[in-house]
Design a protein around this motif. Structure first.
Motif, mmCIF file in Angstrom:
data_model
loop_
_atom_site.group_PDB
_atom_site.id
_atom_site.type_symbol
_atom_site.label_atom_id
_atom_site.label_comp_id
_atom_site.label_asym_id
_atom_site.label_seq_id
_atom_site.Cartn_x
_atom_site.Cartn_y
_atom_site.Cartn_z
ATOM 1 N N ASP A 23 -6.875 -14.805 19.253
ATOM 2 C CA ASP A 23 -6.380 -16.017 19.184
ATOM 3 C C ASP A 23 -6.666 -16.869 17.920
ATOM 4 O O ASP A 23 -6.690 -17.985 18.161
ATOM 5 N N THR A 24 -6.631 -16.337 16.867
ATOM 6 C CA THR A 24 -6.619 -16.854 15.591
ATOM 7 C C THR A 24 -5.570 -17.707 15.186
ATOM 8 O O THR A 24 -5.382 -18.803 14.664
ATOM 9 N N LEU A 25 -4.542 -17.040 15.363
ATOM 10 C CA LEU A 25 -2.993 -17.887 14.918
ATOM 11 C C LEU A 25 -2.644 -18.790 15.897
ATOM 12 O O LEU A 25 -2.477 -19.712 15.730
ATOM 13 N N PHE A 26 -2.615 -18.213 17.469
ATOM 14 C CA PHE A 26 -2.682 -19.023 18.483
ATOM 15 C C PHE A 26 -3.307 -18.382 19.680
ATOM 16 O O PHE A 26 -3.214 -17.216 19.627
ATOM 17 N N ARG A 27 -3.660 -19.231 20.649
ATOM 18 C CA ARG A 27 -4.150 -18.679 21.763
ATOM 19 C C ARG A 27 -2.942 -18.332 22.630
ATOM 20 O O ARG A 27 -3.045 -17.509 23.488
ATOM 21 N N GLN A 28 -1.875 -19.427 22.812
ATOM 22 C CA GLN A 28 -0.929 -19.280 23.783
ATOM 23 C C GLN A 28 0.244 -19.797 23.118
ATOM 24 O O GLN A 28 0.222 -20.476 22.239
ATOM 25 N N SER A 29 1.175 -19.276 23.775
ATOM 26 C CA SER A 29 2.828 -20.134 23.332
ATOM 27 C C SER A 29 3.671 -19.583 24.418
ATOM 28 O O SER A 29 3.447 -19.001 25.253
ATOM 29 N N HIS A 30 4.799 -20.551 24.226
ATOM 30 C CA HIS A 30 5.524 -20.471 25.862
ATOM 31 C C HIS A 30 6.400 -19.269 25.544
ATOM 32 O O HIS A 30 6.851 -18.513 26.375
ATOM 33 N N THR A 31 7.080 -19.245 24.394
ATOM 34 C CA THR A 31 7.850 -17.853 24.153
ATOM 35 C C THR A 31 8.122 -17.823 22.592
ATOM 36 O O THR A 31 7.713 -18.500 21.683
ATOM 37 N N LEU A 32 9.009 -16.939 22.062
ATOM 38 C CA LEU A 32 8.979 -16.526 20.767
ATOM 39 C C LEU A 32 10.431 -15.833 20.076
ATOM 40 O O LEU A 32 10.879 -15.512 21.182
ATOM 41 N N TYR A 33 10.610 -15.776 19.385
ATOM 42 C CA TYR A 33 11.877 -15.321 18.669
ATOM 43 C C TYR A 33 11.737 -14.675 17.341
ATOM 44 O O TYR A 33 10.973 -15.044 16.359
ATOM 45 N N GLY A 82 -8.213 -27.091 19.813
ATOM 46 C CA GLY A 82 -8.071 -28.174 18.776
ATOM 47 C C GLY A 82 -6.650 -28.070 18.279
ATOM 48 O O GLY A 82 -6.395 -29.115 17.310
ATOM 49 N N VAL A 83 -5.897 -27.305 18.549
ATOM 50 C CA VAL A 83 -4.369 -27.380 17.760
ATOM 51 C C VAL A 83 -3.282 -27.207 18.933
ATOM 52 O O VAL A 83 -3.377 -26.235 19.689
ATOM 53 N N ASN A 84 -2.136 -28.022 18.994
ATOM 54 C CA ASN A 84 -1.092 -28.065 19.717
ATOM 55 C C ASN A 84 0.089 -28.490 19.103
ATOM 56 O O ASN A 84 0.093 -29.633 18.742
ATOM 57 N N LYS A 85 0.843 -27.578 18.799
ATOM 58 C CA LYS A 85 1.795 -27.590 17.882
ATOM 59 C C LYS A 85 3.471 -27.370 18.554
ATOM 60 O O LYS A 85 3.307 -26.670 19.656
ATOM 61 N N SER A 86 4.395 -28.001 18.088
ATOM 62 C CA SER A 86 5.906 -28.122 18.829
ATOM 63 C C SER A 86 6.348 -26.521 18.712
ATOM 64 O O SER A 86 6.889 -25.797 19.408
ATOM 65 N N MET A 87 6.168 -26.226 17.418
ATOM 66 C CA MET A 87 6.901 -24.611 16.988
ATOM 67 C C MET A 87 6.044 -24.279 15.630
ATOM 68 O O MET A 87 5.862 -24.940 14.653
ATOM 69 N N GLY A 88 6.048 -23.023 15.544
ATOM 70 C CA GLY A 88 5.237 -22.449 14.341
ATOM 71 C C GLY A 88 6.222 -21.352 13.797
ATOM 72 O O GLY A 88 6.987 -20.663 14.416
ATOM 73 N N VAL A 89 6.223 -20.915 12.479
ATOM 74 C CA VAL A 89 6.795 -19.860 11.877
ATOM 75 C C VAL A 89 5.862 -19.063 11.122
ATOM 76 O O VAL A 89 5.132 -19.603 10.335
ATOM 77 N N TYR A 90 6.114 -17.759 11.281
ATOM 78 C CA TYR A 90 5.219 -16.971 10.621
ATOM 79 C C TYR A 90 5.793 -15.669 9.886
ATOM 80 O O TYR A 90 6.896 -15.295 10.231
ATOM 81 N N SER A 91 5.056 -15.224 8.782
ATOM 82 C CA SER A 91 5.680 -14.264 8.146
ATOM 83 C C SER A 91 5.428 -12.963 8.595
ATOM 84 O O SER A 91 4.164 -12.629 9.225
#
Length: 449
Positions: free
Chosen positions: A127-137, A152-161
């Motif tokens: 759960d280091t990058l994120f614990r949960q997310s609705h979907t992914l692409y 402590g973190v709730n973001k609208s969208m994240g992008v990862y390498s």
């Protein structure tokens, strides 16, 4: 075709090849009693074997569908928690990315699928990058996540390498550049252009380049009560189709992307109110949409501004004809088509994984340009039919879900009425024929609600 309750699976030009369902998978006890969530597919290019991935209330099931009539579970990855509603998947090379949008305890999981058909190896569970997310692409070497959360973190969208696909690294959050966007529910990414479905904030188009997001345009033609859920783009990248999940029974919206800085809605289409479009995708000239309460519907988009329903398979036939269960979250969640076989897998929330084969006649695969408008739908006494191009006499048929001709006739002009008062309530296919051209549409007649 008969379902588990002895009722027919309504279908048109789609054949049922196989079903996988684990009777030990329990219902989700907190929400609509669903058992399964989304699905995905992966082909081992070394062996040409096909694998379907489906999420359940317990975890992730890896199902081999190389023999579509005999789906076999090859491995199972338990989630960090059970009694889960949401699970979503994408792949990059041999790696499978597994997420859930349920609360703690939860985690982001990655599995190496190169060991199949023996097993998959979980290489990341954290759960280091994120614990949960609705979907992914996944696009190129980047992973996009919708509404990633951790403590402590709730973001609208994240992008990862994905330079190291087994250990993604954060590049940026959309909130770093556009903090006003509260949520991205889903997204579609082509090159560096992100088409973001932002829930009640509508559709937004961004670029992600040089490490930052830049907004190109946005569109919110719906009222604030409509929830922009997901989208697909035709093969020319000129037209986009998006689905509103809330409230139920909303039409699919067609968006013209020609001027990317000023995108415009140019139309909509819907089969009938009650069913809800959930997840769309495009394969060539076909638009596939997984519908709650319906199953999988397939539209021809040779003319991308005028989608024509050409095939469907109703995975959820439990609701009465013309009526829809409440809450609406029953039936198909998602679908995936394998390019090496053309077979399509569909995840049904109550019934498991369906393996289907599209069997379109040539005349339907490449339909003639006959265009027909019908009104109303549902109909209780008359169907008004207007042929919007072509000329001369027409013939028509109303065909019930058992393939029987319930009504037929001829019309001397391109505008005519069809009297349906004598027909039993239910779904029918209206086929209009003019010369060598034909048009087919599904119509609900004399609903019983």
């Amino acid at each position: 075709m008969i379902n588990a309750k002895g009722q027919p699976f309504a279908n048109q030009y789609m054949n049922l090849l196989g079903i996988w369902d684990d009777p030990l998978v329990p219902q989700n006890t907190s929400f609509v009693q669903s058992r399964y969530a989304s699905c995905w597919g992966w082909t081992d290019t070394l062996t040409n074997r096909n694998y379907a991935i489906i999420g359940s209330s317990l975890g992730t099931h890896i199902i081999e569908v190389t023999d579509p009539q005999n789906p076999v579970e090859r491995d199972y990855v338990p989630g960090r928690r059970n009694n889960v509603l949401w699970r979503e998947y994408k792949s990059y090379g041999n790696y499978l990315y597994m997420i859930s949008d349920d609360n703690s305890p939860n985690s982001f999981q990655i599995a190496d699928m190169s060991f199949l058909p023996d097993s998959v190896h979980v290489v990341y569970d954290s759960d280091t990058l994120f614990r949960q997310s609705h979907t992914l692409y996944v696009a190129g070497d980047k992973l996009y996540t919708a509404n990633p959360k951790k403590i402590g973190v709730n973001k609208s969208m994240g992008v990862y390498s994905l330079a190291n696909p087994a250990v993604p690294s954060l590049l940026r959050y959309l909130n770093d550049d556009y903090p006003a966007i509260n949520q991205v529910h889903d997204m579609l990414v082509i090159n560096d252009t992100v088409y973001a479905n932002c829930g009640f904030d509508g559709l937004h188009v961004y670029t992600f380049s040089n490490g930052v997001f830049n907004e190109l345009s946005s569109l919110n033609i719906s009222s604030s009560a409509n929830y922009n859920h997901s989208c697909a783009i035709d093969k020319t990248h000129r037209y986009l189709y998006y689905c509103d999940e809330v409230p139920t029974g909303q039409p699919n919206i067609i968006v013209d992307l020609n001027d990317i800085n000023n995108i415009q809605s140019i139309g909509s289409f819907i089969e009938h109110p009650g069913s809800t479009p959930h997840n769309p995708y495009v394969e060539g000239d076909l638009l596939y949409i997984a519908y709650y309460q319906e199953g999988l519907l397939v539209y021809n988009i040779v003319d991308p501004q005028n989608p024509i329903l050409v095939a469907y398979f109703d995975t959820y036939s439990d609701n009465a004809v013309g009526a829809y269960d409440s809450p609406a979250y029953k039936g198909a969640w998602a679908a995936y088509t394998f390019s090496n076989t053309g077979h399509t897998v569909v995840s049904d929330m109550q019934r498991g994984l369906f393996v289907l084969e599209l069997d379109l006649p040539t005349a339907v695969t490449t339909p003639a340009p006959l265009k027909v408008a019908t009104y109303p739908n549902p109909a209780t006494d008359l169907i008004k039919v207007m042929v919007t191009n072509g000329s001369g006499e027409c013939s028509y048929k109303l065909i019930n879900m058992q393939g029987q001709i319930a009504l037929k006739g001829e019309a001397r002009q391109g505008i005519f009425n069809v009297n349906v008062q004598s027909l039993a309530g239910g779904l029918y296919n209206l086929e209009v024929i003019q010369g060598k051209e034909s048009f087919r549409s599904r119509i609900l007649i004399n609903p019983t609600w």
